[in-house]
Design a protein around this motif. Structure first.
Motif, PDB file in Angstrom:
ATOM      1  N   ASN A 113     -78.054  65.303  92.220  1.00  0.00           N
ATOM      2  CA  ASN A 113     -77.746  63.888  92.402  1.00  0.00           C
ATOM      3  C   ASN A 113     -77.701  63.264  91.011  1.00  0.00           C
ATOM      4  N   MET A 114     -76.483  62.977  90.516  1.00  0.00           N
ATOM      5  CA  MET A 114     -76.324  62.604  89.117  1.00  0.00           C
ATOM      6  C   MET A 114     -75.654  61.242  88.955  1.00  0.00           C
ATOM      7  N   PRO A 115     -75.948  60.546  87.847  1.00  0.00           N
ATOM      8  CA  PRO A 115     -75.306  59.252  87.579  1.00  0.00           C
ATOM      9  C   PRO A 115     -73.866  59.442  87.105  1.00  0.00           C
ATOM     10  N   ILE A 116     -72.919  58.831  87.801  1.00  0.00           N
ATOM     11  CA  ILE A 116     -71.517  58.910  87.414  1.00  0.00           C
ATOM     12  C   ILE A 116     -71.173  57.798  86.428  1.00  0.00           C
ATOM     13  N   GLN A 117     -71.708  56.603  86.679  1.00  0.00           N
ATOM     14  CA  GLN A 117     -71.478  55.497  85.752  1.00  0.00           C
ATOM     15  C   GLN A 117     -72.533  54.420  85.939  1.00  0.00           C
ATOM     16  N   TYR A 118     -72.669  53.596  84.920  1.00  0.00           N
ATOM     17  CA  TYR A 118     -73.584  52.453  84.939  1.00  0.00           C
ATOM     18  C   TYR A 118     -72.747  51.177  84.830  1.00  0.00           C
ATOM     19  N   GLU A 119     -72.378  50.830  83.610  1.00  0.00           N
ATOM     20  CA  GLU A 119     -71.542  49.649  83.365  1.00  0.00           C
ATOM     21  C   GLU A 119     -70.096  49.913  83.760  1.00  0.00           C
ATOM     22  N   GLY A 120     -69.639  51.132  83.549  1.00  0.00           N
ATOM     23  CA  GLY A 120     -68.254  51.506  83.841  1.00  0.00           C
ATOM     24  C   GLY A 120     -67.829  52.634  82.921  1.00  0.00           C
ATOM     25  N   ILE A 121     -66.973  53.520  83.408  1.00  0.00           N
ATOM     26  CA  ILE A 121     -66.587  54.703  82.646  1.00  0.00           C
ATOM     27  C   ILE A 121     -65.925  54.348  81.316  1.00  0.00           C
ATOM     28  N   ILE A 122     -64.994  53.418  81.320  1.00  0.00           N
ATOM     29  CA  ILE A 122     -64.279  53.066  80.089  1.00  0.00           C
ATOM     30  C   ILE A 122     -65.229  52.449  79.064  1.00  0.00           C
ATOM     31  N   ALA A 123     -66.103  51.549  79.522  1.00  0.00           N
ATOM     32  CA  ALA A 123     -67.055  50.897  78.615  1.00  0.00           C
ATOM     33  C   ALA A 123     -68.029  51.916  78.029  1.00  0.00           C
TER      34      ALA A 123
ATOM     35  N   THR B  34     -86.593  55.862  78.014  1.00  0.00           N
ATOM     36  CA  THR B  34     -86.937  54.446  77.843  1.00  0.00           C
ATOM     37  C   THR B  34     -87.003  54.072  76.369  1.00  0.00           C
ATOM     38  N   ARG B  35     -87.546  54.964  75.568  1.00  0.00           N
ATOM     39  CA  ARG B  35     -87.657  54.703  74.120  1.00  0.00           C
ATOM     40  C   ARG B  35     -86.279  54.528  73.508  1.00  0.00           C
ATOM     41  N   PHE B  36     -85.362  55.410  73.841  1.00  0.00           N
ATOM     42  CA  PHE B  36     -84.005  55.308  73.301  1.00  0.00           C
ATOM     43  C   PHE B  36     -83.324  54.011  73.745  1.00  0.00           C
ATOM     44  N   LEU B  37     -83.457  53.667  75.020  1.00  0.00           N
ATOM     45  CA  LEU B  37     -82.761  52.498  75.544  1.00  0.00           C
ATOM     46  C   LEU B  37     -83.369  51.177  75.084  1.00  0.00           C
ATOM     47  N   SER B  38     -84.526  51.238  74.439  1.00  0.00           N
ATOM     48  CA  SER B  38     -85.095  50.020  73.864  1.00  0.00           C
ATOM     49  C   SER B  38     -84.368  49.622  72.579  1.00  0.00           C
ATOM     50  N   ASP B  39     -83.524  50.532  72.082  1.00  0.00           N
ATOM     51  CA  ASP B  39     -82.718  50.281  70.881  1.00  0.00           C
ATOM     52  C   ASP B  39     -81.377  49.688  71.321  1.00  0.00           C
ATOM     53  N   GLU B  40     -81.019  48.541  70.808  1.00  0.00           N
ATOM     54  CA  GLU B  40     -79.794  47.853  71.229  1.00  0.00           C
ATOM     55  C   GLU B  40     -78.528  48.620  70.856  1.00  0.00           C
ATOM     56  N   ARG B  41     -78.653  49.609  69.985  1.00  0.00           N
ATOM     57  CA  ARG B  41     -77.493  50.429  69.619  1.00  0.00           C
ATOM     58  C   ARG B  41     -77.195  51.514  70.657  1.00  0.00           C
ATOM     59  N   VAL B  42     -78.086  51.667  71.636  1.00  0.00           N
ATOM     60  CA  VAL B  42     -77.976  52.745  72.625  1.00  0.00           C
ATOM     61  C   VAL B  42     -77.739  52.181  74.022  1.00  0.00           C
ATOM     62  N   LYS B  43     -76.801  52.796  74.735  1.00  0.00           N
ATOM     63  CA  LYS B  43     -76.580  52.470  76.144  1.00  0.00           C
ATOM     64  C   LYS B  43     -76.456  53.765  76.937  1.00  0.00           C
ATOM     65  N   PRO B  44     -76.836  53.737  78.219  1.00  0.00           N
ATOM     66  CA  PRO B  44     -76.701  54.949  79.029  1.00  0.00           C
ATOM     67  C   PRO B  44     -75.245  55.210  79.396  1.00  0.00           C
ATOM     68  N   ALA B  45     -74.904  56.461  79.541  1.00  0.00           N
ATOM     69  CA  ALA B  45     -73.547  56.850  79.950  1.00  0.00           C
ATOM     70  C   ALA B  45     -73.661  57.934  81.012  1.00  0.00           C
ATOM     71  N   GLY B  46     -72.753  57.890  81.976  1.00  0.00           N
ATOM     72  CA  GLY B  46     -72.788  58.835  83.071  1.00  0.00           C
ATOM     73  C   GLY B  46     -71.810  59.983  82.913  1.00  0.00           C
ATOM     74  N   LEU B  47     -71.732  60.795  83.948  1.00  0.00           N
ATOM     75  CA  LEU B  47     -70.872  61.969  83.894  1.00  0.00           C
ATOM     76  C   LEU B  47     -69.389  61.612  83.881  1.00  0.00           C
ATOM     77  N   GLY B  48     -69.049  60.417  84.361  1.00  0.00           N
ATOM     78  CA  GLY B  48     -67.651  59.991  84.313  1.00  0.00           C
ATOM     79  C   GLY B  48     -67.159  59.861  82.887  1.00  0.00           C
ATOM     80  N   ALA B  49     -67.920  59.147  82.048  1.00  0.00           N
ATOM     81  CA  ALA B  49     -67.554  59.001  80.639  1.00  0.00           C
ATOM     82  C   ALA B  49     -67.618  60.348  79.921  1.00  0.00           C
ATOM     83  N   ARG B  50     -68.603  61.148  80.273  1.00  0.00           N
ATOM     84  CA  ARG B  50     -68.761  62.463  79.653  1.00  0.00           C
ATOM     85  C   ARG B  50     -67.529  63.335  79.902  1.00  0.00           C
ATOM     86  N   ASP B  51     -66.960  63.238  81.107  1.00  0.00           N
ATOM     87  CA  ASP B  51     -65.784  64.039  81.425  1.00  0.00           C
ATOM     88  C   ASP B  51     -64.576  63.597  80.612  1.00  0.00           C
TER      89      ASP B  51
END
Length: 362
Positions: free
Chosen positions: A27-37, A209-226
Motif C-alpha cells: 500500500n504505497m503513496p502515489i501522490q500528495y500535492e500532485g504528480i507534476i508539482a 519527520t526530520r527531513f520534512l521539517s526542512d522547508e526545502r523538502v517535500k514528500p513525493a509519491g510513486l507517480g512522480a518517481r515514475d
C-alpha cells in the motif's frame, strides 16, 4: 488475494492525505500535492520518497567460495568496499528475475537491494545458488528513504554531517543517523543528485519527520518517481524488463560481464550469436499525449511492437515512452505511430536519456 503490506510510514502518509494505491503487493503513496508539482520539486529542490517496501538481503562469508560471485551478471569480488554495482539476477534462459544493486560492505560482507514485488523469489533464487556463507533477508527490519534533488546534499549534510558531501556517485558510507547505524548511499532513480538512506525500520518515521521539517523538502509519491525515472530512460521491473526479457533485448548489455560465470550466460551468448528478435527503443511523441503500457507500436502501417512504459514529460513538454519493436525499426529517427483503440499519436525513436539537464553527477 493477500492483504497489502504497509511500510513503517503508512500513518505519516495518511496524515498528509496521500493518495494510496497497491504497488508490488504494498500500500504505497502515489501522490500528495500532485504528480507534476512533486516532479518539479525533485528537479528543482529536494524530494523525499518512502522506499521502505524495497527488499534488502545481507550476506556474510567468502564471496568466491560461497558461490556469490557467480550469482549475478556482474562481479561482486571486484566491487571495492564502500561502492555498489547495478546488474541482474537471471534465469537459465537469460530472462531477468530482477534488476538489483549489490553494496560491498566489507571484504566478506555485502548487501543486496532488490525490488519489492520480487523479494521472496529473489531470496529463493539466490539462496539456491549459494553453497556457503550466511545469507539473510533483512527487508522487514530495514527502512529506506530516498532524498533526491539538487538541494539534497545541503539538506542531508544538516542531518547527518558534512562528511556526506564527499560521497561520489555509486559510493556509500556507514555512519550514524539519528544515533543508530545507517548506510548513506549516493544513488537513486530520478536523474538528480540524491541519496538513499538505509536505517532500522523503527527509525524511519523519525527521519521522515526530520527531513520534512526542512522547508526545502517535500514528500513525493510513486507517480512522480515514475515520471522522473522514465525521463532518464531507467527500466521498471515488471514493465520494461521481466523474466521473459533478456538484458540484450532491453539494450542493457553494458551491465552484463561475459568474462565471468553466471546463470543464464550460455543463453545470452546464444542469443547474441543468433541475434535478438526484438529490441527496446525509446521514443518521443509529437504531442502532449501520454503513451501507455500495452499500446501498440506501428511502422508504415504494420504493427511492430508494444509500449511498456509511457508518460507525459514535464521537462520535455511531450509524451515519452519505451517499448519493444522488431530490430529492423530500432533505429534513431525512425517514425512510429502509437495506437490504442481510437487513440493515435505520431512518435520518433530517440536516444536515451530523454532528459539531460539533471544534477545527478553534481
Amino acid at each position: 488475494m493477500e492483504p497489502l503490506k504497509n511500510t513503517p510510514l503508512c500513518a505519516e502518509h495518511e496524515k498528509l492525505n496521500a493518495l494510496m494505491a497497491p504497488f508490488g503487493g504494498w500500500n504505497m503513496p502515489i501522490q500528495y500535492e500532485g504528480i507534476i508539482a512533486e516532479h518539479r520539486w525533485c528537479r528543482e529542490k529536494a524530494a523525499l520518497f518512502d522506499i521502505c517496501h524495497m527488499g534488502e538481503f545481507h550476506f556474510k562469508g567468502d564471496i568466491v567460495a560461497s558461490g556469490l560471485e557467480d550469482v549475478f551478471t556482474f562481479s561482486v569480488k571486484s566491487i571495492p568496499v564502500g561502492r555498489s554495482r547495478y546488474g541482474f539476477l537471471l534465469n537459465e534462459n537469460g530472462g531477468v528475475i530482477d534488476d538489483l544493486i549489490v553494496f560491498r560492505l566489507a571484504d566478506d560482507e555485502a548487501m543486496v537491494v532488490v525490488n519489492a514485488a520480487t523479494i521472496e523469489k529473489d531470496f529463493a533464487a539466490i539462496s539456491a545458488r549459494l553453497c556457503g556463507g550466511e545469507f539473510r533477508d533483512i527487508s522487514a527490519e530495514t527502512g529506506k528513504l530516498d532524498l533526491q534533488g539538487p538541494l539534497s546534499r545541503e539538506v542531508l549534510s544538516g542531518v547527518v554531517g558534512p562528511e556526506i558531501a564527499a560521497i561520489p556517485y555509486f559510493k556509500f558510507i556507514r555512519t550514524k543517523v539519528l544515533g543508530v547505524d545507517a548506510i548513506v548511499s549516493r544513488t537513486g532513480y530520478t536523474g538528480e543528485l540524491g541519496y538513499e538512506i538505509f536505517l532500522p525500520a523503527e527509525k524511519s518515521a523519525e527521519l521522515w519527520t526530520r527531513f520534512l521539517s526542512d522547508e526545502r523538502v517535500k514528500p513525493a509519491g510513486l507517480g512522480a518517481r515514475d515520471v522522473l525515472r522514465l525521463e532518464m530512460g531507467y527500466s521498471l521491473y515488471g514493465s520494461d524488463i521481466d523474466e521473459a526479457t533478456t538484458p540484450l533485448e532491453a539494450g542493457l548489455e553494458a551491465f552484463v560481464n561475459f568474462d565471468k560465470a553466471f546463470v543464464g550466460k550460455e543463453a545470452l551468448l546464444k542469443q547474441r550469436a543468433e541475434g535478438v528478435k526484438r529490441l527496446k527503443v525509446a521514443f518521443d511523441v509529437t504531442s502532449r499525449r501520454s503513451p501507455r503500457h500495452d499500446y501498440e507500436i506501428h511502422f508504415e502501417g504494420e504493427r511492430v511492437g508494444t509500449v511498456t512504459s509511457g508518460v507525459f514529460s514535464p521537462m520535455l513538454g511531450c509524451g515519452i515512452g519505451m517499448g519493444y519493436v522488431n530490430p529492423s525499426v530500432a533505429t534513431l529517427g525512425a517514425p512510429l505511430t502509437i495506437t490504442h483503440e481510437k487513440v493515435s499519436m505520431e512518435a520518433t525513436v530517440v536516444e536515451l536519456p530523454f532528459y539531460r539537464g539533471g544534477s545527478l553527477r553534481s
